[in-house]
Design a protein around this motif. Structure first.
Motif, PDB file in Angstrom:
ATOM      1  N   PRO A  17      -3.483   4.934   5.188  1.00 23.56           N
ATOM      2  CA  PRO A  17      -3.321   4.864   3.745  1.00 23.56           C
ATOM      3  C   PRO A  17      -4.100   3.696   3.139  1.00 23.56           C
ATOM      4  CG  PRO A  17      -1.241   4.381   4.891  1.00 23.56           C
ATOM      5  CD  PRO A  17      -2.241   4.723   5.939  1.00 23.56           C
ATOM      6  N   ASP A  35      -5.085   1.584  -0.878  1.00 28.53           N
ATOM      7  CA  ASP A  35      -4.796   1.491  -2.311  1.00 28.53           C
ATOM      8  C   ASP A  35      -6.071   1.702  -3.104  1.00 28.53           C
ATOM      9  OD1 ASP A  35      -6.244  -0.835  -2.055  1.00 28.53           O
ATOM     10  OD2 ASP A  35      -4.600  -2.189  -2.559  1.00 28.53           O
ATOM     11  N   ILE A  54       0.864  -1.189   0.000  1.00 26.66           N
ATOM     12  CA  ILE A  54       0.000   0.000   0.000  1.00 26.66           C
ATOM     13  C   ILE A  54       0.889   1.224   0.000  1.00 26.66           C
ATOM     14  CG2 ILE A  54      -1.733   1.311   1.291  1.00 26.66           C
ATOM     15  CD1 ILE A  54      -2.995  -1.290   2.101  1.00 26.66           C
ATOM     16  N   GLN A  55       0.790   1.969  -1.057  1.00 29.51           N
ATOM     17  CA  GLN A  55       1.599   3.181  -1.243  1.00 29.51           C
ATOM     18  C   GLN A  55       3.080   2.881  -1.011  1.00 29.51           C
ATOM     19  OE1 GLN A  55      -0.225   6.576   0.745  1.00 29.51           O
ATOM     20  NE2 GLN A  55      -2.246   6.039  -0.027  1.00 29.51           N
ATOM     21  N   GLY A  56       3.536   1.741  -1.596  1.00 31.21           N
ATOM     22  CA  GLY A  56       4.963   1.416  -1.606  1.00 31.21           C
ATOM     23  C   GLY A  56       5.480   0.718  -0.368  1.00 31.21           C
TER      24      GLY A  56
END
Ligand code: SAM
Length: 214
Positions: A31, A33, A14-16
């Motif tokens: 956060p 995805d 999720i977000q890298g």
């Protein structure tokens, strides 16, 4: 120790970043995805127990029933309701309960209850019998007693997943001594299967997995 995660809890990028995640609407600014939401173990004792590899016994899925004690504004219990079935969320403070109600809007299996976990008789008419898991994070004095008083709801093969905050029992005592006392009191009604300190996620907290004594 087990690496098994309940169905509906996954490790996702999720977000890298590789994170624990559940599928649902975001609740606390975590956060996402777009579909999966990160489950932050720094904000959640149950998340920390899963991240630490504790064998919670949670299976996940719509048939799994959960009684959650100390729901606050719904950070953790919203993740539980994402992966489990009927999830009864007890919280006695009105202000966080308002946020909990918001978290429940997109979660038809999440049932907020404004009630005192020390008075289980006040919600016994709502919570179904023989839940598969009790998750407890009340962070008040008498944490073992709350778990013992709510044992009546737990199925014989169910699991208690308890987060004990040492400072809530006594700020002046060594946490190890507090945990020893809690374990001893809990043994009146539970067989303790696994205990683990929740550092680095939560300082001076103990995670306990237990099953009810026959
Ligand atoms: N479990 C939450 C989470 O991870 O999102 C955080 C819970 S916070 C550490 C403890 C919560 O337990 C507080 O919201 C507090 O109001 C609630 N609480 C404490 N004693 C309680 C009781 N006897 N009955 C119900 N809720 C209680």
């Amino acid at each position: 120790m087990s690496d098994d995660l309940p169905t509906g809890v996954e490790r996702r990028d999720i977000q890298g970043t590789d994170r624990l995640a559940t599928w649902g609407e975001p609740v606390y600014g975590e956060p996402t995805d777009g579909e999966w939401r990160a489950w932050n173990p720094d904000r959640s004792k149950l998340g920390a127990m899963l991240e630490s590899g504790m064998d919670t016994g949670l299976a996940g899925g719509a048939d799994e029933t959960v009684l959650y004690l100390g729901a606050a504004s719904g950070t953790t219990v919203s993740h539980v309701a994402d992966f489990a079935g009927p999830t009864y969320a007890v919280e006695f403070a009105p202000r966080p309960t308002r946020d909990l109600l918001s978290a429940a809007e997109s979660r038809p299996r999440l049932f907020p209850l404004l009630a005192d976990a020390r008075k289980p008789g006040s919600y016994a008419h709502v919570v179904e019998a023989d839940v598969d898991a009790i998750v407890q994070d009340v962070a008040t004095r008498g944490q073992a007693r709350v778990a013992l008083e709510n044992r009546r709801f737990l199925a014989d093969d169910g699991r208690l997943l308890l987060a004990v905050k040492a400072r809530s029992e006594d700020v002046t005592r060594d946490p190890a001594d507090v945990f020893a006392d809690v374990r001893e009191e809990l043994a009146e009604g539970y067989d303790l299967l696994e205990t683990e300190r929740l550092e680095p996620y939560h300082e001076d907290h103990l995670g306990i997995v237990a099953r009810p004594l026959e």
